[in-house]
Each structure stands twice: as structure tokens, then as C-alpha cells.
Design an enzyme around this catalytic site. Structure first.
Site, PDB file in Angstrom:
ATOM      1  N   TRP A 103      45.492  48.828  35.413  1.00 52.28           N
ATOM      2  CA  TRP A 103      44.330  48.123  35.965  1.00 52.28           C
ATOM      3  C   TRP A 103      43.445  49.047  36.780  1.00 52.28           C
ATOM      4  O   TRP A 103      42.226  48.899  36.791  1.00 52.28           O
ATOM      5  CB  TRP A 103      44.757  46.880  36.756  1.00 52.28           C
ATOM      6  CG  TRP A 103      45.263  45.817  35.817  1.00 52.28           C
ATOM      7  CD1 TRP A 103      46.520  45.291  35.775  1.00 52.28           C
ATOM      8  CD2 TRP A 103      44.525  45.172  34.753  1.00 52.28           C
ATOM      9  NE1 TRP A 103      46.617  44.374  34.752  1.00 52.28           N
ATOM     10  CE2 TRP A 103      45.415  44.281  34.118  1.00 52.28           C
ATOM     11  CE3 TRP A 103      43.224  45.269  34.273  1.00 52.28           C
ATOM     12  CZ2 TRP A 103      45.031  43.476  33.027  1.00 52.28           C
ATOM     13  CZ3 TRP A 103      42.843  44.474  33.191  1.00 52.28           C
ATOM     14  CH2 TRP A 103      43.741  43.591  32.581  1.00 52.28           C
ATOM     15  N   ASP A 173      41.556  45.527  44.417  1.00 47.16           N
ATOM     16  CA  ASP A 173      41.858  44.532  43.387  1.00 47.16           C
ATOM     17  C   ASP A 173      43.246  43.984  43.708  1.00 47.16           C
ATOM     18  O   ASP A 173      44.250  44.671  43.527  1.00 47.16           O
ATOM     19  CB  ASP A 173      41.825  45.196  42.005  1.00 47.16           C
ATOM     20  CG  ASP A 173      42.237  44.236  40.881  1.00 47.16           C
ATOM     21  OD1 ASP A 173      42.600  43.084  41.172  1.00 47.16           O
ATOM     22  OD2 ASP A 173      42.190  44.667  39.706  1.00 47.16           O
ATOM     23  N   LYS A 197      46.679  34.435  38.359  1.00 50.52           N
ATOM     24  CA  LYS A 197      48.041  34.853  38.666  1.00 50.52           C
ATOM     25  C   LYS A 197      48.630  34.011  39.792  1.00 50.52           C
ATOM     26  O   LYS A 197      49.662  33.387  39.626  1.00 50.52           O
ATOM     27  CB  LYS A 197      48.088  36.336  39.065  1.00 50.52           C
ATOM     28  CG  LYS A 197      48.133  37.325  37.914  1.00 50.52           C
ATOM     29  CD  LYS A 197      46.812  37.560  37.255  1.00 50.52           C
ATOM     30  CE  LYS A 197      46.887  38.435  36.035  1.00 50.52           C
ATOM     31  NZ  LYS A 197      45.984  39.558  36.050  1.00 50.52           N
TER      32      LYS A 197
HETATM   33  C1  LIG Z   1      45.113  40.393  35.418  1.00 53.55           C
HETATM   34  C2  LIG Z   1      44.518  41.513  36.163  1.00 53.55           C
HETATM   35  C3  LIG Z   1      43.201  41.943  35.928  1.00 53.55           C
HETATM   36  C4  LIG Z   1      42.348  41.339  34.848  1.00 53.55           C
HETATM   37  O1  LIG Z   1      41.813  40.181  35.308  1.00 53.55           O
HETATM   38  P1  LIG Z   1      40.671  39.395  34.493  1.00 53.55           P
HETATM   39  O2  LIG Z   1      40.490  38.225  35.392  1.00 53.55           O
HETATM   40  O3  LIG Z   1      41.252  39.078  33.161  1.00 53.55           O
HETATM   41  O4  LIG Z   1      39.489  40.263  34.399  1.00 53.55           O
HETATM   42  C5  LIG Z   1      42.698  42.971  36.697  1.00 53.55           C
HETATM   43  N1  LIG Z   1      43.423  43.545  37.663  1.00 53.55           N
HETATM   44  C6  LIG Z   1      44.694  43.163  37.913  1.00 53.55           C
HETATM   45  C7  LIG Z   1      45.452  43.848  38.995  1.00 53.55           C
HETATM   46  C8  LIG Z   1      45.265  42.143  37.180  1.00 53.55           C
HETATM   47  O5  LIG Z   1      46.526  41.752  37.436  1.00 53.55           O
END
Ligand SMILES: *Cc1c(COP(=O)(O)O)cnc(C)c1O
Length: 361
Positions: A103, A173, A197
Site C-alpha cells: 500500500w 494511511d 476494514k
Molecule cells: C485496503 C487498503 C487500501 C485501499 O483502499 P481503497 O479504499 O480500496 O482505495 C489502501 N491502503 C491500505 C492500508 C489498505 O488496507
């Protein structure tokens, strides 16, 4: 009869059952309005109260002080991968990124569409099995911000510490571990997370942004990604993900009823300790991550022979232990233990793992 399984999905992930039951009970007639939250005007008093309550509860849960705005947006974490440079990276400027895996790399690639993203540190040298310590980071003087991925959902590495970046805004993030543990919001300039999540359904993106970072967007920044414009419009510059905000609000209420973030963090620590102990116990299962950097919420593990993967998944499914297949980039298995996964689900997984080992070692 309704049958619920133990759902270890990395996302979209399991939601707390009481949240789903409440949504079901209120689906056709929310609080005597005769309509579903899905069918209401986002500008009406009813929905505005839903959104205001969700924000207030999130603020209480994370201890978000005044001086920070909470935005309920769309476009997912990957939309934010673009929004961050479009809001904070001036033309010709440089932003620093810490490369901890899948990511983080996606964030870096997106930022490079808009400017200079310098990799301050990378864990690629050891296949993303650790978090580079801050004393090894090569930070750029005058960087626009420093970006970190505080939990790598696929590799299963997690920061158990908060970087210090002085006057340079720290951008995180937190998609896969927000609300799983206490954080000090004041250490961050921007925090973002896709909801699917640990917050609610897919389609909602939560952004927490410090006031001084509003109003800096580049002219070409799409208005829906412009922090200042969305803050001025109370996240309603375009029609927000109304049902997602409602379900997130129900999840926040559920979390408050569990005792809040500190209480759920204790449960999350116990769940992770239980599963890692099972993995480490015998040598049959293996997790490659440095112990101090192991994720509490995404636990990848490998069987001694990948030909055992399919039988493991099939036997697990027979027990109602679902969505344990690892990401294709890593292989093996992965158990995601977000807030909605109770200790009983982890116990069921550990019991199964022990039995599988006994019959296949
Ligand atoms: C799932 C995830 C993403 C992707 O998220 P989207 O909402 O599908 O863009 C990005 N960063 C992390 C750390 C994730 O777990």
C-alpha cells in the site's frame, strides 16, 4: 435460519453483528420517518443528525481535538493517495514516503503522477518484513509532508510507534487499523482510511485533517478531493455516501458501548497474542515479520508446503472459518482480526490450526 461464519476477510470485512441487526431493524423505517436512511435527502435534518452524531462519536473515540476537521468522503484510500499530493504538494516540491510494502508503493506511485515523491526508507531489502526505524530515514529538508502507511494490510507489518517529523506534516494511511488502537491525533497532519476494514461498508472514506492544511489545494485538484472545499461544505460538496456514514455511525456507537478504543485495543492485543503464539508454537506454521513490527490486525502465515494451502482452506471453510487465503502478492494465509472479530473466532481458528497440524505434520 441465518448462519454467520467466522469471517477473516481483510476487507470489505466483517461488521459487528449488533450493527447489522440494528440496520436491519431500521431499514424500512428509520426512527418513524417511514423511509430508509438510503432514501433521505442528505441535506435534510434527519440525515444531518445522523452525520453529526457519527462525527461526534468518532471524535470522542479517537480524541480528535478542535483544530482538526473530520471529512466523510468517497474514492477510498486510493482516492486519498491522489488527494494528499493534490492538496499538500506544491508544484516543484518534494514529499517523503516510507516504503513499507504494497500500500505504501501504491501511495508513492500515485503521488508521482503529481510531483516528486522521495522514498525516505524502504523495507524492500527484507521483503517488507519490518518497519524501517526512523533513525534510518533520509528525510528531505523542506519536504511538503512525510507519508506513512501505519499498517500494511497485505504484508502484516504495523507501526507500534509514531514517527516524529517536527514541523513537517505527518500523513498516514490508517485504513486497516484505525480505531483498533489508541493514537495521538495531534502528531498527524492528515489521517485517512477507507471504511471497509474497521469502520463500515466500502464506499466511505474518512479523512481527519488539521485546519492549517485546508485551503492549500492546487488549482487542478478535483473539488471533491479538495480538503478546504469539502470542509467548507461539511463533506457535502457532492452527495456523500449516506448509508455508509449511517453504518459507520452505528459501528462507532457499538465501539463506545464496548468501552471505546482503549478497551477494544486490549481485546485486539489479546487476539493477536493468541494467534501469533499458535503460529510460533511448533514450527509448522510460520510468520516472517520481525516480532516487534507484527500487525495486530492482519496476520499472514504460511504452511510448511504450499500444497497444503488448498486442503487447509477447504477444511477451514467446513468449520465456518472463511476468507483466510493470503493476498496473491504474498501467498499463504492471512487472518484479519479487526474490531468485529471476537476472541471466540480467534480461538476457533487456533483450535482448527492445531488439529490441521496434527493431521498433516
Ligand atoms: C485496503 C487498503 C487500501 C485501499 O483502499 P481503497 O479504499 O480500496 O482505495 C489502501 N491502503 C491500505 C492500508 C489498505 O488496507
Amino acid at each position: 435460519m441465518t448462519r454467520r461464519v467466522w469471517n477473516f476477510s481483510p476487507g470489505p470485512a466483517a461488521l459487528p453483528e449488533p450493527v447489522l441487526q440494528r440496520a436491519q431493524a431500521e431499514l424500512l423505517d428509520w426512527h418513524g420517518t417511514g423511509m430508509s436512511v438510503m432514501e433521505m435527502s442528505h441535506r435534510g435534518a434527519d440525515f444531518m443528525s445522523v452525520a453529526a452524531k457519527a462525527e461526534a462519536d468518532l471524535r470522542a473515540l479517537l480524541g480528535i481535538p478542535s483544530g482538526y476537521r473530520v471529512l466523510f468522503l468517497q474514492g477510498g484510500a486510493q482516492g486519498q493517495n491522489a488527494a494528499v499530493p493534490l492538496n499538500l504538494l506544491p508544484p516543484g516540491g518534494t514529499a517523503d514516503y516510507v516504503d513499507t510494502g504494497h500500500w505504501a508503493l501504491r501511495s508513492i506511485a500515485e503521488a508521482r503522477r503529481y510531483g516528486n515523491a522521495s522514498v525516505a526508507a524502504s523495507a524492500a531489502d527484507r521483503k517488507y518484513t519490518y518497519i524501517p526505524r526512523q533513525d534510518a530515514w533520509r528525510l528531505t529538508a523542506g519536504a511538503a509532508y512525510v507519508h506513512v502507511t501505519t499498517n500494511e494490510t497485505i504484508g502484516g507489518v504495523e507501526y507500534h510507534w509514531t514517527p516524529s517529523t517536527g514541523d513537517v506534516p505527518l500523513v498516514a494511511d490508517m485504513s486497516s487499523h484505525i480505531l483498533s488502537r489508541r493514537i495521538d491525533v495531534t502528531r498527524f497532519g492528515v489521517i485517512y482510511a477507507g471504511a471497509q476494514k474497521n469502520i463500515g461498508p466500502a464506499g466511505l472514506t474518512v479523512v481527519i485533517v488539521r485546519d492549517d492544511l485546508l485551503g492549500r489545494a492546487r488549482p487542478e485538484c478535483p473539488s471533491v478531493l479538495d480538503y478546504g472545499a469539502q470542509a467548507r461544505a461539511d463533506s457535502m460538496l457532492n452527495t456523500p455516501a449516506t448509508f455508509g456514514i449511517y453504518l459507520a455511525g452505528l459501528t462507532f456507537e457499538w465501539l463506545i458501548a464496548q468501552g471505546g478504543v482503549d478497551a477494544i485495543e486490549r481485546v485486539n492485543v489479546a487476539k493477536a497474542e493468541r494467534l501469533y503464539a499458535e503460529i510460533d508454537r511448533s514450527g509448522f506454521y510460520r510468520n516472517p515479520v520481525d516480532r516487534e513490527d507484527r500487525s495486530r490486525v492482519n496476520v499472514p502465515f504460511f504452511l510448511p508446503d504450499e500444497r497444503l494451502d488448498a486442503p487447509f482452506l477447504a477444511a477451514a471453510a467446513e468449520r465456518g472459518l472463511m476468507q483466510l487465503k493470503g493476498h496473491r502478492a504474498v501467498g499463504g494465509m492471512r487472518a484479519s482480526l479487526y474490531n468485529a472479530m471476537p476472541m471466540a473466532g480467534v480461538e476457533a481458528l487456533c483450535d482448527f490450526m492445531r488439529e490441521f497440524e496434527r493431521t498433516h505434520a
